[in-house]
Design an enzyme around this catalytic site. Sequence first.
Site, PDB file in Angstrom:
ATOM      1  N   ASP A  67    -134.007 101.037  44.662  1.00  0.00           N
ATOM      2  CA  ASP A  67    -135.232 101.190  45.445  1.00  0.00           C
ATOM      3  C   ASP A  67    -136.466 100.651  44.724  1.00  0.00           C
ATOM      4  OD1 ASP A  67    -135.026 103.224  43.532  1.00  0.00           O
ATOM      5  OD2 ASP A  67    -134.598 104.753  45.011  1.00  0.00           O
ATOM      6  N   ASP A 136    -134.094 117.428  46.207  1.00  0.00           N
ATOM      7  CA  ASP A 136    -133.701 117.684  47.595  1.00  0.00           C
ATOM      8  C   ASP A 136    -132.387 116.999  47.956  1.00  0.00           C
ATOM      9  OD1 ASP A 136    -134.406 115.026  47.745  1.00  0.00           O
ATOM     10  OD2 ASP A 136    -136.121 115.309  49.067  1.00  0.00           O
ATOM     11  N   HIS A 138    -131.588 113.822  47.456  1.00  0.00           N
ATOM     12  CA  HIS A 138    -131.611 112.402  47.833  1.00  0.00           C
ATOM     13  C   HIS A 138    -130.882 111.516  46.824  1.00  0.00           C
ATOM     14  CE1 HIS A 138    -135.728 112.140  45.682  1.00  0.00           C
ATOM     15  NE2 HIS A 138    -134.915 111.409  44.957  1.00  0.00           N
ATOM     16  N   GLU A 143    -134.165 110.518  51.758  1.00  0.00           N
ATOM     17  CA  GLU A 143    -134.613 111.899  51.843  1.00  0.00           C
ATOM     18  C   GLU A 143    -133.854 112.645  52.945  1.00  0.00           C
ATOM     19  OE1 GLU A 143    -136.312 112.788  49.475  1.00  0.00           O
ATOM     20  OE2 GLU A 143    -138.149 111.665  49.109  1.00  0.00           O
TER      21      GLU A 143
HETATM   22  C1  F6R Z   1    -134.535 106.193  41.667  1.00  0.00           C
HETATM   23  C2  F6R Z   1    -133.738 106.889  42.660  1.00  0.00           C
HETATM   24  C3  F6R Z   1    -133.873 108.348  42.850  1.00  0.00           C
HETATM   25  C4  F6R Z   1    -133.786 109.134  41.535  1.00  0.00           C
HETATM   26  C5  F6R Z   1    -134.038 110.614  41.792  1.00  0.00           C
HETATM   27  C6  F6R Z   1    -134.025 111.415  40.519  1.00  0.00           C
HETATM   28  O1  F6R Z   1    -134.205 104.842  41.649  1.00  0.00           O
HETATM   29  O2  F6R Z   1    -133.004 106.259  43.356  1.00  0.00           O
HETATM   30  O3  F6R Z   1    -132.853 108.805  43.718  1.00  0.00           O
HETATM   31  O4  F6R Z   1    -132.518 108.948  40.980  1.00  0.00           O
HETATM   32  O5  F6R Z   1    -135.277 110.776  42.413  1.00  0.00           O
HETATM   33  O6  F6R Z   1    -135.112 111.048  39.744  1.00  0.00           O
HETATM   34  P1  F6R Z   1    -135.229 111.503  38.218  1.00  0.00           P
HETATM   35  O7  F6R Z   1    -134.129 110.814  37.508  1.00  0.00           O
HETATM   36  O8  F6R Z   1    -136.569 111.035  37.781  1.00  0.00           O
HETATM   37  O9  F6R Z   1    -135.065 112.986  38.209  1.00  0.00           O
END
Ligand code: F6R
Length: 274
Positions: A67, A136, A138, A143
């Site tokens: 992303d 959450d 994701h 989301e």
């Molecule tokens: C980022 C992504 C998100 C993160 C998730 C956890 O490229 O795809 O799904 O893996 O938000 O983020 P952290 O690792 O910062 O807890």
Amino acid sequence: MKVIICKDKKEVAKEAYKVVRDRVMNQGAKVLGLPTGTTPEGLYAEMVKGCKKGEIDFSDVHTFNLDEYIGLPVEHPQSYRNFMNTRLFDHINIKASNIDFLDGLTDDIDRECARYEAHMEELGGIKLQIVGIGRDGHIGFNEPGTSLSSRTHMITLAQSTITDNANLFFDGDESQVPRWALSMGVGTVLDAKEVLMIAFGKNKADAIQGMLEGPITYMNTSSALQLHPDVTVVIDEAAASKLKYRDYYKRIAPGNEEAMLKFLAAARKKAGRK
Ligand code: F6R
């Protein structure tokens, strides 16, 4: 799903690195899907170390990131592309032309998303997709409420994601976090040949429990991984703390198959079978 429960985040990074190295060096996984965030930082440090030692070679590896924020130029310190450059790409022997990234400044979102999907397909699909998980549930930026068959698309970030990312990367200033991103869809992630999920910390325990033991639901998009035939989940004790079948996952951890084969050989011998 294979679940590997580690002592702490350092061990998570080392275990995840072993999987990445094995797939890239021994199993021909030359197209990788990569996440950003705090979770993969330890893994990327191991990949950099491994590359410097000559254990892992990225010269013929292609990458796609999950992303990118909408509206941030590449050189913005908080853009995901900049994150990847500084944590990984600048320190390994990957060709710049082999790195594909969603363009958060595109003037045609649909075209950019279609281009990304088409490029993945042209390269034969992602062989190993690494993912983190949001509080959450994701994966990518998918989301709650995102279709489990979604393809690369524009997504509006949930409040919990804005808060988490503000605290982690924007000095707590939520107003600086873009509200939108481009993200591979859940269906895009499910198309990868293999998925490696990494997570640590108590704040991920509910999401991990939902992913592994809850129903398949778009309210926790990671639960769609239950439909994937080849997923390895590497987590620490804190992230595993709410799992009902925690002890069972430990029993079926790596080494289990070897133990079974030893047991079977001994049983066959006892029974007089050749
Ligand atoms: C980022 C992504 C998100 C993160 C998730 C956890 O490229 O795809 O799904 O893996 O938000 O983020 P952290 O690792 O910062 O807890």
